[in-house]
Motif scaffolding. Sequence first.
Motif, PDB file in Angstrom:
ATOM      1  N   VAL A   1     -23.373  -1.384   7.814  1.00 45.08           N
ATOM      2  CA  VAL A   1     -23.876  -0.301   6.962  1.00 45.08           C
ATOM      3  C   VAL A   1     -25.289   0.091   7.384  1.00 45.08           C
ATOM      4  O   VAL A   1     -26.017  -0.698   8.001  1.00 45.08           O
ATOM      5  CB  VAL A   1     -23.874  -0.705   5.464  1.00 45.08           C
ATOM      6  CG1 VAL A   1     -22.468  -1.016   4.986  1.00 45.08           C
ATOM      7  CG2 VAL A   1     -24.810  -1.878   5.199  1.00 45.08           C
TER       8      VAL A   1
ATOM      9  N   ALA B   1     -28.944   0.439   6.724  1.00 44.96           N
ATOM     10  CA  ALA B   1     -29.854  -0.255   5.798  1.00 44.96           C
ATOM     11  C   ALA B   1     -31.158   0.524   5.620  1.00 44.96           C
ATOM     12  O   ALA B   1     -31.745   0.539   4.543  1.00 44.96           O
ATOM     13  CB  ALA B   1     -30.153  -1.656   6.323  1.00 44.96           C
ATOM     14  N   GLU B   2     -31.600   1.190   6.691  1.00 47.89           N
ATOM     15  CA  GLU B   2     -32.921   1.843   6.661  1.00 47.89           C
ATOM     16  C   GLU B   2     -32.922   2.990   7.661  1.00 47.89           C
ATOM     17  O   GLU B   2     -32.411   2.823   8.771  1.00 47.89           O
ATOM     18  CB  GLU B   2     -33.944   0.794   7.129  1.00 47.89           C
ATOM     19  CG  GLU B   2     -35.292   0.904   6.500  1.00 47.89           C
ATOM     20  CD  GLU B   2     -36.158  -0.261   6.974  1.00 47.89           C
ATOM     21  OE1 GLU B   2     -36.122  -1.312   6.333  1.00 47.89           O
ATOM     22  OE2 GLU B   2     -36.834  -0.094   8.007  1.00 47.89           O
TER      23      GLU B   2
ATOM     24  N   HIS C   1     -27.169  -3.238   8.837  1.00 47.16           N
ATOM     25  CA  HIS C   1     -26.870  -4.594   8.367  1.00 47.16           C
ATOM     26  C   HIS C   1     -25.382  -4.872   8.490  1.00 47.16           C
ATOM     27  O   HIS C   1     -24.555  -4.012   8.158  1.00 47.16           O
ATOM     28  CB  HIS C   1     -27.294  -4.769   6.912  1.00 47.16           C
ATOM     29  CG  HIS C   1     -28.757  -5.043   6.752  1.00 47.16           C
ATOM     30  ND1 HIS C   1     -29.375  -5.129   5.537  1.00 47.16           N
ATOM     31  CD2 HIS C   1     -29.732  -5.258   7.686  1.00 47.16           C
ATOM     32  CE1 HIS C   1     -30.667  -5.378   5.707  1.00 47.16           C
ATOM     33  NE2 HIS C   1     -30.909  -5.445   7.004  1.00 47.16           N
TER      34      HIS C   1
ATOM     35  N   LYS D   1     -22.127  -6.647   7.146  1.00 44.68           N
ATOM     36  CA  LYS D   1     -21.748  -6.987   5.773  1.00 44.68           C
ATOM     37  C   LYS D   1     -20.357  -7.630   5.767  1.00 44.68           C
ATOM     38  O   LYS D   1     -19.463  -7.172   6.487  1.00 44.68           O
ATOM     39  CB  LYS D   1     -21.704  -5.646   5.015  1.00 44.68           C
ATOM     40  CG  LYS D   1     -21.766  -5.735   3.521  1.00 44.68           C
ATOM     41  CD  LYS D   1     -21.696  -4.319   2.928  1.00 44.68           C
ATOM     42  CE  LYS D   1     -20.943  -4.383   1.630  1.00 44.68           C
ATOM     43  NZ  LYS D   1     -20.462  -3.105   1.174  1.00 44.68           N
TER      44      LYS D   1
ATOM     45  N   ASN E   1     -16.884  -8.316   3.628  1.00 39.50           N
ATOM     46  CA  ASN E   1     -16.170  -7.699   2.501  1.00 39.50           C
ATOM     47  C   ASN E   1     -14.906  -8.513   2.225  1.00 39.50           C
ATOM     48  O   ASN E   1     -14.295  -9.046   3.163  1.00 39.50           O
ATOM     49  CB  ASN E   1     -15.726  -6.267   2.853  1.00 39.50           C
ATOM     50  CG  ASN E   1     -16.842  -5.437   3.439  1.00 39.50           C
ATOM     51  OD1 ASN E   1     -17.668  -4.913   2.732  1.00 39.50           O
ATOM     52  ND2 ASN E   1     -16.889  -5.345   4.774  1.00 39.50           N
TER      53      ASN E   1
ATOM     54  N   LYS F   1     -25.334   7.823   4.347  1.00 36.90           N
ATOM     55  CA  LYS F   1     -26.183   7.385   3.232  1.00 36.90           C
ATOM     56  C   LYS F   1     -26.628   5.934   3.438  1.00 36.90           C
ATOM     57  O   LYS F   1     -25.924   5.157   4.113  1.00 36.90           O
ATOM     58  CB  LYS F   1     -25.392   7.477   1.921  1.00 36.90           C
ATOM     59  CG  LYS F   1     -25.035   8.896   1.524  1.00 36.90           C
ATOM     60  CD  LYS F   1     -24.422   8.882   0.117  1.00 36.90           C
ATOM     61  CE  LYS F   1     -23.780  10.207  -0.214  1.00 36.90           C
ATOM     62  NZ  LYS F   1     -22.330  10.179  -0.350  1.00 36.90           N
ATOM     63  N   ILE F   2     -27.735   5.592   2.829  1.00 37.00           N
ATOM     64  CA  ILE F   2     -28.170   4.193   2.850  1.00 37.00           C
ATOM     65  C   ILE F   2     -27.099   3.362   2.140  1.00 37.00           C
ATOM     66  O   ILE F   2     -26.624   3.740   1.062  1.00 37.00           O
ATOM     67  CB  ILE F   2     -29.534   4.021   2.128  1.00 37.00           C
ATOM     68  CG1 ILE F   2     -30.632   4.857   2.812  1.00 37.00           C
ATOM     69  CG2 ILE F   2     -29.935   2.551   2.028  1.00 37.00           C
ATOM     70  CD1 ILE F   2     -31.053   4.381   4.193  1.00 37.00           C
ATOM     71  N   GLY F   3     -26.687   2.283   2.779  1.00 40.90           N
ATOM     72  CA  GLY F   3     -25.662   1.402   2.204  1.00 40.90           C
ATOM     73  C   GLY F   3     -24.246   1.805   2.589  1.00 40.90           C
ATOM     74  O   GLY F   3     -23.289   1.067   2.330  1.00 40.90           O
ATOM     75  N   GLU F   4     -24.117   2.977   3.216  1.00 40.58           N
ATOM     76  CA  GLU F   4     -22.784   3.462   3.618  1.00 40.58           C
ATOM     77  C   GLU F   4     -22.412   2.884   4.994  1.00 40.58           C
ATOM     78  O   GLU F   4     -23.297   2.649   5.833  1.00 40.58           O
ATOM     79  CB  GLU F   4     -22.843   4.995   3.701  1.00 40.58           C
ATOM     80  CG  GLU F   4     -21.500   5.671   3.734  1.00 40.58           C
ATOM     81  CD  GLU F   4     -21.625   7.209   3.688  1.00 40.58           C
ATOM     82  OE1 GLU F   4     -20.664   7.858   3.298  1.00 40.58           O
ATOM     83  OE2 GLU F   4     -22.697   7.760   4.049  1.00 40.58           O
TER      84      GLU F   4
ATOM     85  N   THR G   1     -16.258  -0.585  11.102  1.00 41.71           N
ATOM     86  CA  THR G   1     -15.596  -1.546  10.234  1.00 41.71           C
ATOM     87  C   THR G   1     -14.416  -2.165  10.969  1.00 41.71           C
ATOM     88  O   THR G   1     -13.818  -1.512  11.818  1.00 41.71           O
ATOM     89  CB  THR G   1     -15.131  -0.854   8.928  1.00 41.71           C
ATOM     90  OG1 THR G   1     -14.557  -1.820   8.071  1.00 41.71           O
ATOM     91  CG2 THR G   1     -14.133   0.275   9.175  1.00 41.71           C
TER      92      THR G   1
END
Length: 352
Positions: A10, A12-13, A26, A28, A30, A71-74, A105
């Motif tokens: 995702v 992160a920044e 980052h 992640k 799941n 988007k951030i976190g996407e 992913t």
Amino acid sequence: MSQPTYKSVVLAERPKAAIIPGETFHLKGNPIITEADLKDDQVLVETLYLSLDPAMRGWLNDARSYVPPVKIGEVMRAASIGKVVATKSSSFSVGDYVTAMSGWTELFVANADGKDGKSLTKLTIPANGKATDALGVLGITGLTAYFGLLDVGKVKEGDFVVVSGAAGATGSMVCQIAKLKGAKVLGIAGSDDKVKWLKELGCDDALNYKDTNFVSDFKEKTKQLIDVFFDNVGGEILELAISRAKFHARFVMCGAISQYNSATPSGPKNFTSVISLRLRMEGFIVFDYAAQYDQARKELAQWLAEGKLQRKETIISGGLEAAEHALIELYNGINTGKLLVEVKPDEGGPRL
Ligand SMILES: NC(=O)c1ccc[n+]([C@@H]2O[C@H](COP(=O)([O-])OP(=O)(O)OC[C@H]3O[C@@H](n4cnc5c(N)ncnc54)[C@H](OP(=O)(O)O)[C@@H]3O)[C@@H](O)[C@H]2O)c1
């Protein structure tokens, strides 16, 4: 006992200039998805290959563009090739190869109708082709070269075409299509090996822009002046090309990779020559041609089948974890031809 998981990457920044390893993205974990999680007309796909594209850096900027920013976190946006591992759709079977806008992913669910933004499409491998061509010569890469050169550049027999980023995925297709159309082609790339490959592809000449004599060599090789400049890199090479353009030359503004990681992108200093030389400089985004993709793919596949188009791939292994480093290295010219990340080896599969 720990639960089974799959990985994704995702944002992160947002980077201000170049991507910062370990900070921009980052990794992640799941909870695993199974067939039981699928709704009707959905399929579960495991990712085999990711397409890495220079445009990815632009998708990280919070700016108005042809697609919204990630988007951030996407999950980081990307096109991929995958294999169906479970299905609740009559249109897809387990083992089918697909392309999709899956993102970075290892596993994903997609609607069979392709209308969920993932554009799930079953892969058909053409004669003389392989599955990964769907991300290269028969994917956005080949289509960009095709429409950029033929529709925007309006190349014709006898034109003198100069291509920057020539040994990359798009550039190497542009050079070959220009030759097929009877043009004289000069390719510009960043290493002697790439220059050698461009000559093998049929370019009349090629130059390494990192050579100390590049500017004088470029002037020498463009004595007859340029009819069509296909620009993948912008910056100093674009400035040089403007200085060697014929009156009314066509400048196909495909990309400007030399500026993508700059906090202060800049344009050519000799921009006013666009006026005095009556240049036509036209930007384009390949998506504008979506209605004509099928016809173009048919012609590209035909050229591929006839051996008229050659292609190279640079495949980085190491799974999803390798994607960030591979993307950073794309801007350093790690690739010849199309850059892909192998997310998972396809054991026992067909020719990929
Ligand atoms: N308009 C559209 O619809 C559209 C669609 C797809 C792609 N594009 C654009 O087309 C261009 C090529 O994309 P691609 O996917 O085919 O990537 P690519 O050319 O396969 O890879 C990028 C290449 O750019 C070169 N490069 C990197 N930094 C450079 C610099 N500072 N100066 C000169 N060359 C540099 C590197 O090769 P060297 O070793 O030669 O430096 C690198 O291999 C990009 O600008 C991309 O944004 C536009």
